[in-house]
Scaffold this motif. Structure first.
Motif, short mmCIF file in Angstrom:
data_model
loop_
_atom_site.label_atom_id
_atom_site.label_comp_id
_atom_site.label_asym_id
_atom_site.label_seq_id
_atom_site.Cartn_x
_atom_site.Cartn_y
_atom_site.Cartn_z
N MET A 161 54.56 31.34 39.80
CA MET A 161 54.98 32.17 40.94
C MET A 161 56.02 31.43 41.76
O MET A 161 55.93 30.22 41.92
N ASP A 162 56.95 32.20 42.31
CA ASP A 162 57.92 31.59 43.23
C ASP A 162 57.29 31.53 44.62
O ASP A 162 56.21 32.06 44.87
N LYS A 163 57.98 30.88 45.58
CA LYS A 163 57.44 30.68 46.93
C LYS A 163 57.18 32.00 47.65
O LYS A 163 56.21 32.13 48.38
N GLU A 164 58.04 32.99 47.44
CA GLU A 164 57.87 34.29 48.11
C GLU A 164 56.59 34.99 47.64
O GLU A 164 55.87 35.58 48.43
N ILE A 169 50.17 36.31 48.34
CA ILE A 169 49.04 36.54 47.44
C ILE A 169 47.77 37.05 48.12
O ILE A 169 46.93 37.66 47.48
N PHE A 170 47.63 36.83 49.42
CA PHE A 170 46.43 37.31 50.11
C PHE A 170 46.68 38.61 50.87
O PHE A 170 45.80 39.12 51.55
N ASP A 171 47.88 39.17 50.74
CA ASP A 171 48.17 40.46 51.36
C ASP A 171 47.42 41.55 50.60
O ASP A 171 47.47 41.59 49.36
N PRO A 172 46.75 42.45 51.32
CA PRO A 172 46.04 43.54 50.63
C PRO A 172 47.03 44.39 49.82
O PRO A 172 48.12 44.68 50.27
N PHE A 173 46.65 44.73 48.63
CA PHE A 173 47.40 45.62 47.73
C PHE A 173 48.72 45.03 47.25
O PHE A 173 49.54 45.74 46.67
N PHE A 174 48.95 43.73 47.46
CA PHE A 174 50.17 43.11 46.95
C PHE A 174 50.09 43.00 45.44
O PHE A 174 49.05 42.65 44.89
N SER A 175 51.17 43.30 44.77
CA SER A 175 51.22 43.19 43.32
C SER A 175 52.63 42.81 42.88
O SER A 175 53.61 43.21 43.51
N THR A 176 52.71 42.04 41.82
CA THR A 176 54.01 41.71 41.24
C THR A 176 54.33 42.67 40.10
O THR A 176 55.43 42.62 39.55
N LYS A 177 53.39 43.53 39.75
CA LYS A 177 53.61 44.45 38.64
C LYS A 177 54.47 45.62 39.12
O LYS A 177 54.29 46.13 40.22
N LYS A 178 55.38 46.02 38.25
CA LYS A 178 56.26 47.14 38.57
C LYS A 178 55.46 48.43 38.55
O LYS A 178 54.61 48.65 37.70
#
Length: 181
Positions: A161-164, A169-178
């Protein structure tokens, strides 16, 4: 059910133990999903979560059976399994849900998140070790620095993972998936 179909289509001669193992995985997965639904209901009603004794070795074993049953790509799983039970106090459903989520994210990082020309493979490693709680973290938790604690380490050979991303990562509903669709 799809696991049984996969076994039947792959091999015309099926051993009884193959079907039994698959049925055990389905039963464990169903029980786990039932527990998740109960947790969601508790959360929505703001009920207390039930804590009790948890054997982390058994929880990781159950998690890995579920994860292995869903693998399509060549992922090597290394489980440095302790010979003795590793007992702690917690909520088994929450612990196993975290382990499953981390495992799925790790598998995705080693497979579907890779670039098109890269191999979709990797190694997922689990380790349980005795740990002491760092003094700097004591203010956040009501704990004793003299008690024994267990640390579960999960390592993968995915893309990282990059710094951003790490910052979210602890934000609710955060995802890196498109998002599809």
């Amino acid at each position: 059910v799809s696991l049984i179909k996969k076994i039947i289509s792959a091999d015309r001669h099926i051993e009884k133990h193959q079907i039994e193992e698959t049925i055990d995985i389905i039963a464990e997965s169903t029980d786990h999903l039932n527990d998740i639904v109960k947790q969601l209901l508790m959360f929505s009603k703001k009920d207390k979560v039930v804590f009790g004794p948890v054997d982390l070795v058994k929880s990781i074993d159950r998690t890995l059976r579920i994860v292995k049953s869903s693998l399509k790509d060549p992922i090597t799983i290394i489980w440095n399994k302790p010979a003795e039970p590793v007992n702690t106090y917690g909520n088994v459903t929450q612990i196993e849900q975290v382990l499953i989520n981390l495992s799925i994210n790790a598998v995705h990082s080693m497979t579907m998140m890779r670039k098109e020309h890269e191999k979709r493979e990797g190694t997922l490693t689990f380790l349980v070790s005795e740990s002491s709680f760092e003094e700097s973290n004591q203010h956040s938790f009501d704990i004793s620095p003299h008690e024994k604690y267990w640390k579960i380490s999960i390592k993968d050979t995915g893309i990282g993972m990059d710094k951003e991303t790490v910052a979210k990562i602890f934000d609710p509903f955060f995802s890196t998936k498109k998002k599809e669709g």
